[in-house]
Design a protein around this motif. Structure first.
Motif, PDB file in Angstrom:
ATOM      1  N   LEU A   1      29.637  48.070  48.138  1.00 24.37           N
ATOM      2  CA  LEU A   1      28.437  48.126  47.327  1.00 24.37           C
ATOM      3  C   LEU A   1      27.481  49.086  48.018  1.00 24.37           C
ATOM      4  CD1 LEU A   1      29.823  45.280  46.901  1.00 24.37           C
ATOM      5  CD2 LEU A   1      27.556  44.426  46.335  1.00 24.37           C
ATOM      6  N   GLU A   2      26.370  49.357  47.403  1.00 22.10           N
ATOM      7  CA  GLU A   2      25.384  50.206  48.049  1.00 22.10           C
ATOM      8  C   GLU A   2      24.813  49.489  49.269  1.00 22.10           C
ATOM      9  OE1 GLU A   2      21.284  52.695  47.049  1.00 22.10           O
ATOM     10  OE2 GLU A   2      22.381  51.660  45.453  1.00 22.10           O
ATOM     11  N   GLY A   3      25.135  49.996  50.454  1.00 24.43           N
ATOM     12  CA  GLY A   3      24.612  49.441  51.695  1.00 24.43           C
ATOM     13  C   GLY A   3      25.277  48.157  52.149  1.00 24.43           C
ATOM     14  N   ARG A   4      26.436  47.811  51.567  1.00 20.68           N
ATOM     15  CA  ARG A   4      27.066  46.553  51.931  1.00 20.68           C
ATOM     16  C   ARG A   4      28.565  46.610  51.676  1.00 20.68           C
ATOM     17  NH1 ARG A   4      24.962  40.610  49.724  1.00 20.68           N
ATOM     18  NH2 ARG A   4      26.236  39.316  51.116  1.00 20.68           N
ATOM     19  N   VAL A   5      29.324  45.950  52.535  1.00 20.69           N
ATOM     20  CA  VAL A   5      30.772  45.851  52.362  1.00 20.69           C
ATOM     21  C   VAL A   5      31.144  44.375  52.348  1.00 20.69           C
ATOM     22  CG1 VAL A   5      33.046  46.377  53.307  1.00 20.69           C
ATOM     23  CG2 VAL A   5      31.202  48.064  53.498  1.00 20.69           C
ATOM     24  N   LEU A   6      31.866  43.956  51.296  1.00 22.87           N
ATOM     25  CA  LEU A   6      32.299  42.567  51.161  1.00 22.87           C
ATOM     26  C   LEU A   6      33.812  42.496  51.353  1.00 22.87           C
ATOM     27  CD1 LEU A   6      30.204  41.568  48.012  1.00 22.87           C
ATOM     28  CD2 LEU A   6      29.692  41.014  50.396  1.00 22.87           C
ATOM     29  N   ARG A   7      34.256  41.454  52.048  1.00 24.43           N
ATOM     30  CA  ARG A   7      35.681  41.261  52.313  1.00 24.43           C
ATOM     31  C   ARG A   7      36.121  39.927  51.735  1.00 24.43           C
ATOM     32  NH1 ARG A   7      35.564  40.049  57.304  1.00 24.43           N
ATOM     33  NH2 ARG A   7      37.800  40.289  57.722  1.00 24.43           N
ATOM     34  N   ALA A   8      37.306  39.908  51.134  1.00 22.36           N
ATOM     35  CA  ALA A   8      37.795  38.683  50.495  1.00 22.36           C
ATOM     36  C   ALA A   8      39.318  38.626  50.545  1.00 22.36           C
ATOM     37  CB  ALA A   8      37.330  38.614  49.045  1.00 22.36           C
ATOM     38  N   ARG A   9      39.824  37.408  50.583  1.00 20.01           N
ATOM     39  CA  ARG A   9      41.270  37.204  50.575  1.00 20.01           C
ATOM     40  C   ARG A   9      41.851  37.458  49.184  1.00 20.01           C
ATOM     41  NH1 ARG A   9      41.832  31.297  52.910  1.00 20.01           N
ATOM     42  NH2 ARG A   9      44.059  31.790  52.905  1.00 20.01           N
ATOM     43  N   LYS A  10      41.128  37.058  48.155  1.00 22.86           N
ATOM     44  CA  LYS A  10      41.535  37.283  46.774  1.00 22.86           C
ATOM     45  C   LYS A  10      40.369  37.890  46.003  1.00 22.86           C
ATOM     46  CE  LYS A  10      45.464  35.182  47.564  1.00 22.86           C
ATOM     47  NZ  LYS A  10      46.762  35.918  47.614  1.00 22.86           N
ATOM     48  N   LEU A  11      40.711  38.494  44.877  1.00 23.60           N
ATOM     49  CA  LEU A  11      39.679  39.149  44.081  1.00 23.60           C
ATOM     50  C   LEU A  11      39.912  38.865  42.606  1.00 23.60           C
ATOM     51  CD1 LEU A  11      38.245  42.616  44.813  1.00 23.60           C
ATOM     52  CD2 LEU A  11      38.662  41.948  42.460  1.00 23.60           C
ATOM     53  N   LEU A  12      38.836  38.508  41.910  1.00 26.17           N
ATOM     54  CA  LEU A  12      38.896  38.276  40.463  1.00 26.17           C
ATOM     55  C   LEU A  12      37.986  39.276  39.766  1.00 26.17           C
ATOM     56  CD1 LEU A  12      39.741  36.639  37.957  1.00 26.17           C
ATOM     57  CD2 LEU A  12      37.798  35.150  38.387  1.00 26.17           C
ATOM     58  N   LEU A  13      38.580  40.084  38.910  1.00 28.13           N
ATOM     59  CA  LEU A  13      37.822  41.079  38.155  1.00 28.13           C
ATOM     60  C   LEU A  13      37.473  40.506  36.790  1.00 28.13           C
ATOM     61  CD1 LEU A  13      37.038  44.071  38.836  1.00 28.13           C
ATOM     62  CD2 LEU A  13      38.889  44.748  37.298  1.00 28.13           C
ATOM     63  N   ALA A  14      36.177  40.407  36.514  1.00 29.69           N
ATOM     64  CA  ALA A  14      35.695  39.886  35.230  1.00 29.69           C
ATOM     65  C   ALA A  14      34.619  40.829  34.699  1.00 29.69           C
ATOM     66  CB  ALA A  14      35.151  38.472  35.402  1.00 29.69           C
ATOM     67  N   THR A  15      34.967  42.101  34.658  1.00 27.00           N
ATOM     68  CA  THR A  15      34.009  43.159  34.348  1.00 27.00           C
ATOM     69  C   THR A  15      33.836  43.412  32.856  1.00 27.00           C
ATOM     70  OG1 THR A  15      35.852  44.641  34.891  1.00 27.00           O
ATOM     71  CG2 THR A  15      34.114  44.404  36.530  1.00 27.00           C
ATOM     72  N   GLY A  16      34.657  42.767  32.024  1.00 27.00           N
ATOM     73  CA  GLY A  16      34.432  42.791  30.589  1.00 27.00           C
ATOM     74  C   GLY A  16      34.730  44.108  29.905  1.00 27.00           C
ATOM     75  N   ALA A  17      34.022  44.336  28.811  1.00 30.92           N
ATOM     76  CA  ALA A  17      34.219  45.522  27.980  1.00 30.92           C
ATOM     77  C   ALA A  17      32.900  45.884  27.320  1.00 30.92           C
ATOM     78  CB  ALA A  17      35.295  45.260  26.923  1.00 30.92           C
ATOM     79  N   ARG A  18      32.851  47.092  26.793  1.00 33.62           N
ATOM     80  CA  ARG A  18      31.671  47.546  26.059  1.00 33.62           C
ATOM     81  C   ARG A  18      32.102  48.030  24.685  1.00 33.62           C
ATOM     82  NH1 ARG A  18      27.439  45.493  27.968  1.00 33.62           N
ATOM     83  NH2 ARG A  18      26.123  47.132  27.069  1.00 33.62           N
ATOM     84  N   ASP A  19      31.344  47.651  23.657  1.00 32.12           N
ATOM     85  CA  ASP A  19      31.612  48.149  22.318  1.00 32.12           C
ATOM     86  C   ASP A  19      31.273  49.633  22.239  1.00 32.12           C
ATOM     87  OD1 ASP A  19      32.197  45.642  20.603  1.00 32.12           O
ATOM     88  OD2 ASP A  19      30.410  45.080  21.747  1.00 32.12           O
TER      89      ASP A  19
END
Length: 297
Positions: free
Chosen positions: A96-114
């Protein structure tokens, strides 16, 4: 200072992402949600097909209730955009801007745009409920009304047929694409009483309580109670695709029965995952994916 290793990072704070975060928090997992604030719930004046709300609920209110629910379990929500994803040490790293996140698993729920029509005058109709994007969600409310479907080729044709099933007087605004569909498909339209206006629209005028007026290139002005743009969706799957995840032609991510993408440990839920674009489906996706994540940690 190095960030704590999360059990799961959820990207997206709409129905799928927040539901998954609630499940994971109740499973006693370390979870964090990154939300860019672009949920399509913001555009829903009132939905009447969300179970438990027989009188309907505004999209923004539903989103706020879900946020309150997640907050009951102290789920951190970071307002930001994820700039990039990478695999790291058997898990994932999100920048991210100015930050790094670490995770064992990742769930993408970014959706859609009409995909919105490039026509002036659309916004007031959205706010008033005269312009709508989901006949699966609210076609029931359009019964016996004058309804226009704005969309090209087979996609617009099929949505016109769907809306006609609610006893509406339907006009397909085919945007010059009538000649690109098969004659037998046009026959189906006519058999269902669907009218066709093949010229290009120039302008949309919407006044609350007065429906939608569509001005065509030849100067005609067509009036409807409801207008459905049927130009498709843009699915926010770029982050997963950048990691090698397989996607359908329309951009929806290919997932297995547990909502895992073709990248091990990377899951997808809601509109970004292959399937029907519905709030209720997002809930179900999130429940399945979060439980699968919990079980394999």
């Amino acid at each position: 200072m190095k960030e704590e290793l999360l059990d799961c990072l959820v990207i997206g704070g709409g129905p799928a992402g927040l539901t998954a975060s609630i499940y994971l928090a109740r499973f006693k997992r370390r979870v964090l949600v990154v939300d860019a604030g672009a949920s399509r719930l913001h555009w829903i004046p009132r939905s009447r097909n969300v179970p438990g709300f027989p009188d309907g609920i505004e999209g923004r209110e539903l989103l706020e209730r879900m946020r309150e629910h997640a907050a009951r379990y102290d789920v951190p929500v970071v307002q930001a955009c994820v700039q990039s994803l990478a695999g790291r040490d058997g898990g994932f790293e999100a920048r991210l801007e100015g930050r790094v996140l670490r995770a064992r698993k990742l769930l993408l729920a970014t959706g859609a745009r009409d995909v919105t029509p490039e026509l002036p005058g659309l916004e007031p109709g959205l706010a008033a409920g005269n312009v709508r994007y989901c006949p699966v969600c609210d076609g029931f409310e359009t019964q016996r009304k004058r309804v226009a479907v704005l969309g090209k080729e087979v996609h617009g044709l099929r949505e016109s047929l769907f809306v006609a099933g609610f006893d509406n007087q339907v006009t397909w605004l085919s945007m010059g694409s009538q000649q690109d569909v098969q004659p037998e498909q046009l026959t189906r339209l006519r058999d269902c009483g669907v009218l066709i206006a093949d010229q290009m629209p120039l302008h949309i005028r919407c006044e609350p309580g007065h429906g939608v007026e569509v001005e065509m290139v030849d100067g005609r002005k067509l009036t409807f109670d409801v207008l459905y743009p049927a130009l498709g969706l843009t699915h926010a799957s770029e982050l997963a695709i950048s990691m090698g995840a397989k996607a359908e032609e329309d951009g929806q991510l290919v997932v297995d029965d547990h909502l895992q993408t073709t990248v091990p440990g990377l899951y997808a839920a809601g509109d970004v995952a292959a399937g029907l674009n519905q709030i209720s489906v997002a809930y179900g996706h999130a429940a399945i994916a979060s439980t699968a994540i919990h079980n394999c940690l």
